[in-house]
Design a protein around this motif. Structure first.
Motif, PDB file in Angstrom:
ATOM      1  N   THR A  18       0.843  -1.209   0.000  1.00 19.02           N
ATOM      2  CA  THR A  18       0.000   0.000   0.000  1.00 19.02           C
ATOM      3  C   THR A  18       0.870   1.248   0.000  1.00 19.02           C
ATOM      4  O   THR A  18       0.518   2.258  -0.583  1.00 19.02           O
ATOM      5  CB  THR A  18      -0.957   0.039   1.212  1.00 19.02           C
ATOM      6  OG1 THR A  18      -0.191   0.025   2.425  1.00 19.02           O
ATOM      7  CG2 THR A  18      -1.919  -1.142   1.184  1.00 19.02           C
ATOM      8  N   HIS A  19       2.006   1.167   0.701  1.00 19.14           N
ATOM      9  CA  HIS A  19       2.986   2.253   0.698  1.00 19.14           C
ATOM     10  C   HIS A  19       4.286   1.665   1.235  1.00 19.14           C
ATOM     11  O   HIS A  19       4.338   0.469   1.559  1.00 19.14           O
ATOM     12  CB  HIS A  19       2.491   3.458   1.497  1.00 19.14           C
ATOM     13  CG  HIS A  19       2.195   3.191   2.957  1.00 19.14           C
ATOM     14  ND1 HIS A  19       1.228   2.306   3.376  1.00 19.14           N
ATOM     15  CD2 HIS A  19       2.745   3.692   4.094  1.00 19.14           C
ATOM     16  CE1 HIS A  19       1.186   2.291   4.704  1.00 19.14           C
ATOM     17  NE2 HIS A  19       2.108   3.116   5.159  1.00 19.14           N
ATOM     18  N   LEU A  20       5.332   2.496   1.344  1.00 19.37           N
ATOM     19  CA  LEU A  20       6.659   1.939   1.642  1.00 19.37           C
ATOM     20  C   LEU A  20       7.138   2.190   3.069  1.00 19.37           C
ATOM     21  O   LEU A  20       8.316   1.981   3.359  1.00 19.37           O
ATOM     22  CB  LEU A  20       7.684   2.466   0.619  1.00 19.37           C
ATOM     23  CG  LEU A  20       7.489   1.918  -0.803  1.00 19.37           C
ATOM     24  CD1 LEU A  20       8.442   2.614  -1.779  1.00 19.37           C
ATOM     25  CD2 LEU A  20       7.723   0.405  -0.843  1.00 19.37           C
TER      26      LEU A  20
ATOM     27  N   PHE B 136       8.138   1.414   6.795  1.00 18.36           N
ATOM     28  CA  PHE B 136       8.842   0.169   7.134  1.00 18.36           C
ATOM     29  C   PHE B 136       7.944  -0.906   7.741  1.00 18.36           C
ATOM     30  O   PHE B 136       8.248  -2.091   7.651  1.00 18.36           O
ATOM     31  CB  PHE B 136      10.060   0.446   8.034  1.00 18.36           C
ATOM     32  CG  PHE B 136       9.712   0.914   9.425  1.00 18.36           C
ATOM     33  CD1 PHE B 136       9.328   0.021  10.408  1.00 18.36           C
ATOM     34  CD2 PHE B 136       9.795   2.265   9.759  1.00 18.36           C
ATOM     35  CE1 PHE B 136       9.015   0.449  11.691  1.00 18.36           C
ATOM     36  CE2 PHE B 136       9.487   2.712  11.037  1.00 18.36           C
ATOM     37  CZ  PHE B 136       9.087   1.806  12.009  1.00 18.36           C
ATOM     38  N   ASP B 137       6.804  -0.491   8.340  1.00 22.48           N
ATOM     39  CA  ASP B 137       5.935  -1.522   8.926  1.00 22.48           C
ATOM     40  C   ASP B 137       5.105  -2.236   7.856  1.00 22.48           C
ATOM     41  O   ASP B 137       4.472  -3.252   8.124  1.00 22.48           O
ATOM     42  CB  ASP B 137       5.024  -0.947  10.029  1.00 22.48           C
ATOM     43  CG  ASP B 137       4.204   0.238   9.594  1.00 22.48           C
ATOM     44  OD1 ASP B 137       4.718   1.081   8.827  1.00 22.48           O
ATOM     45  OD2 ASP B 137       3.031   0.342  10.022  1.00 22.48           O
ATOM     46  N   HIS B 138       5.147  -1.735   6.625  1.00 15.75           N
ATOM     47  CA  HIS B 138       4.409  -2.353   5.516  1.00 15.75           C
ATOM     48  C   HIS B 138       5.332  -3.024   4.500  1.00 15.75           C
ATOM     49  O   HIS B 138       4.993  -4.040   3.912  1.00 15.75           O
ATOM     50  CB  HIS B 138       3.531  -1.300   4.821  1.00 15.75           C
ATOM     51  CG  HIS B 138       2.522  -0.715   5.741  1.00 15.75           C
ATOM     52  ND1 HIS B 138       1.187  -1.029   5.690  1.00 15.75           N
ATOM     53  CD2 HIS B 138       2.664   0.120   6.802  1.00 15.75           C
ATOM     54  CE1 HIS B 138       0.544  -0.402   6.661  1.00 15.75           C
ATOM     55  NE2 HIS B 138       1.420   0.309   7.354  1.00 15.75           N
ATOM     56  N   ALA B 139       6.523  -2.400   4.290  1.00 22.83           N
ATOM     57  CA  ALA B 139       7.448  -2.894   3.264  1.00 22.83           C
ATOM     58  C   ALA B 139       8.608  -3.701   3.848  1.00 22.83           C
ATOM     59  O   ALA B 139       9.326  -4.374   3.108  1.00 22.83           O
ATOM     60  CB  ALA B 139       8.011  -1.710   2.465  1.00 22.83           C
TER      61      ALA B 139
ATOM     62  N   GLY C 277      -5.348  -0.609   3.876  1.00 19.30           N
ATOM     63  CA  GLY C 277      -4.007  -0.126   4.217  1.00 19.30           C
ATOM     64  C   GLY C 277      -4.068   0.826   5.398  1.00 19.30           C
ATOM     65  O   GLY C 277      -4.822   0.605   6.353  1.00 19.30           O
ATOM     66  N   ASP C 278      -3.325   1.924   5.339  1.00 21.51           N
ATOM     67  CA  ASP C 278      -3.331   2.889   6.442  1.00 21.51           C
ATOM     68  C   ASP C 278      -4.365   3.999   6.250  1.00 21.51           C
ATOM     69  O   ASP C 278      -4.359   4.972   6.985  1.00 21.51           O
ATOM     70  CB  ASP C 278      -1.930   3.488   6.641  1.00 21.51           C
ATOM     71  CG  ASP C 278      -1.112   2.645   7.616  1.00 21.51           C
ATOM     72  OD1 ASP C 278      -1.675   1.739   8.256  1.00 21.51           O
ATOM     73  OD2 ASP C 278       0.108   2.894   7.740  1.00 21.51           O
ATOM     74  N   LEU C 279      -5.271   3.837   5.277  1.00 18.22           N
ATOM     75  CA  LEU C 279      -6.376   4.804   5.164  1.00 18.22           C
ATOM     76  C   LEU C 279      -7.306   4.663   6.374  1.00 18.22           C
ATOM     77  O   LEU C 279      -7.800   5.650   6.912  1.00 18.22           O
ATOM     78  CB  LEU C 279      -7.160   4.564   3.867  1.00 18.22           C
ATOM     79  CG  LEU C 279      -8.283   5.553   3.583  1.00 18.22           C
ATOM     80  CD1 LEU C 279      -7.743   6.955   3.324  1.00 18.22           C
ATOM     81  CD2 LEU C 279      -9.130   5.099   2.396  1.00 18.22           C
TER      82      LEU C 279
ATOM     83  N   CYS D 103      -5.655  -3.312   8.107  1.00 14.29           N
ATOM     84  CA  CYS D 103      -4.239  -3.692   8.100  1.00 14.29           C
ATOM     85  C   CYS D 103      -3.656  -3.867   9.503  1.00 14.29           C
ATOM     86  O   CYS D 103      -2.878  -4.784   9.749  1.00 14.29           O
ATOM     87  CB  CYS D 103      -3.506  -2.597   7.340  1.00 14.29           C
ATOM     88  SG  CYS D 103      -1.787  -2.830   7.266  1.00 14.29           S
ATOM     89  N   HIS D 104      -3.994  -2.951  10.436  1.00 13.11           N
ATOM     90  CA  HIS D 104      -3.291  -2.936  11.732  1.00 13.11           C
ATOM     91  C   HIS D 104      -4.144  -3.371  12.913  1.00 13.11           C
ATOM     92  O   HIS D 104      -3.667  -3.327  14.052  1.00 13.11           O
ATOM     93  CB  HIS D 104      -2.766  -1.528  12.026  1.00 13.11           C
ATOM     94  CG  HIS D 104      -1.517  -1.172  11.262  1.00 13.11           C
ATOM     95  ND1 HIS D 104      -0.414  -1.991  11.220  1.00 13.11           N
ATOM     96  CD2 HIS D 104      -1.202  -0.080  10.524  1.00 13.11           C
ATOM     97  CE1 HIS D 104       0.531  -1.406  10.486  1.00 13.11           C
ATOM     98  NE2 HIS D 104       0.085  -0.263  10.040  1.00 13.11           N
ATOM     99  N   ASP D 105      -5.402  -3.764  12.703  1.00 14.92           N
ATOM    100  CA  ASP D 105      -6.239  -4.064  13.871  1.00 14.92           C
ATOM    101  C   ASP D 105      -5.772  -5.362  14.536  1.00 14.92           C
ATOM    102  O   ASP D 105      -5.600  -6.375  13.866  1.00 14.92           O
ATOM    103  CB  ASP D 105      -7.714  -4.180  13.488  1.00 14.92           C
ATOM    104  CG  ASP D 105      -8.608  -4.003  14.699  1.00 14.92           C
ATOM    105  OD1 ASP D 105      -9.179  -2.905  14.849  1.00 14.92           O
ATOM    106  OD2 ASP D 105      -8.696  -4.948  15.515  1.00 14.92           O
TER     107      ASP D 105
END
Ligand SMILES: [Zn+2]
Length: 289
Positions: A110-112, A114-117, A214-216, A259-261
């Protein structure tokens, strides 16, 4: 940990918990007072709240797709302590699902941040970052790649070049501008806001629709339109896009993935008030274990 799969026509979607960690609760809720957010996300003695990275394994049209690589494993002991980081990662999660990482055809980030990539690369015995998914094409918005390679000073600490430079060196990155169908029934859509090139992932088949936010909307607590993160580079854009996308998801009964729940991987939503949404109980996919 592998969670309950859903089928959308021919598309199989399996949520996998690839990271579990803690971040400062204040930073996750921006201007919202702790007295309000701590009822939704209890903090530990260091004011940190529990978060997952809930990734998706997707099979469609004969291709294996992985959405969001998670934190990965390239952290020092000190960083592990700061983030209370568990030792799970994307490769381990996929192995649990019976898929070796070398079988993955496409990775969508979704984006770069560090917690996603982070899980895109691991460390070799000599400490060099090396790809975890050696055959995969990585789908990233062009604007996100530029933002990560030349970050705004406010965002510089959220990007680690070791997460994406090895992929660029090996020609594994495919940049996208705006919206695109990247596999059968799998679409990326740029939202921006959280980062310049943040994107969401939509799955469409004859039998229904699902959306990876994602983080939206990182957790179910962020179903309140004005509960924005301190990390959101353009908060007003996040607000507008969140309002637009959630209204549509409610209207058409789209299953949304968080994504983060730490407790809910996916659910349908209903409108609670003019500025917030709740979960449709019968459709919740649990992310706890
Ligand atoms: Zn994040």
């Amino acid at each position: 940990m592998v969670l309950k799969e859903i089928w959308l026509g021919d598309i199989r979607i399996v949520p996998i918990v690839t990271s579990r960690f803690r971040l400062d609760g204040g930073s996750m809720f921006g201007t919202i007072p702790k007295i309000l957010w701590e009822r939704k996300a209890p903090a530990d003695k260091s004011n940190r709240i529990l978060l997952n990275v809930n990734s998706l394994l997707v099979e469609t049209g004969g291709e294996i797709i992985f959405v969001e690589a998670g934190m990965g494993s390239k952290f020092t002991d000190r960083q592990r302590e700061i983030y209370a980081l568990s030792d799970r990662d994307a490769a381990g999660g996929l192995q649990e699902a019976g898929i070796p990482p070398e079988n993955v055809d496409i990775v969508i980030l979704t984006h770069l941040h560090f917690d996603h990539a982070g899980g895109s690369t691991g460390l070799s015995d000599s400490g060099e970052p090396v790809p975890v998914f050696p055959r995969a094409r990585f789908i990233i918005q062009e604007e996100e790649l530029s933002a990560a390679r030349k970050p705004h000073p406010l965002a510089a600490g959220s990007y680690d070049p070791r997460d994406f430079e090895p992929l660029l060196e090996r020609g594994q990155v495919e940049t996208v501008v705006g919206g695109k169908e990247v596999a059968k029934g799998v679409f990326v859509e740029r939202t921006g806001g959280h980062t310049p090139g943040h994107q969401v992932v939509r799955f469409i088949s004859g039998d229904g629709e699902a959306l990876y936010l994602g983080d939206l909307v990182p957790t179910t607590a962020h179903l309140r339109l004005n509960w924005l993160m301190s990390w959101d580079l353009e908060p007003a854009v996040v607000y507008e896009e969140r309002a637009r996308i959630l209204a549509d998801a409610e209207k058409r009964q789209v299953t949304v993935y968080f994504c983060h729940d730490p407790g809910v991987a996916a659910s349908r939503i209903h409108r609670d008030s003019p500025s917030s949404y709740g979960l449709v109980e019968s459709t919740i996919t649990k992310a706890v274990h």
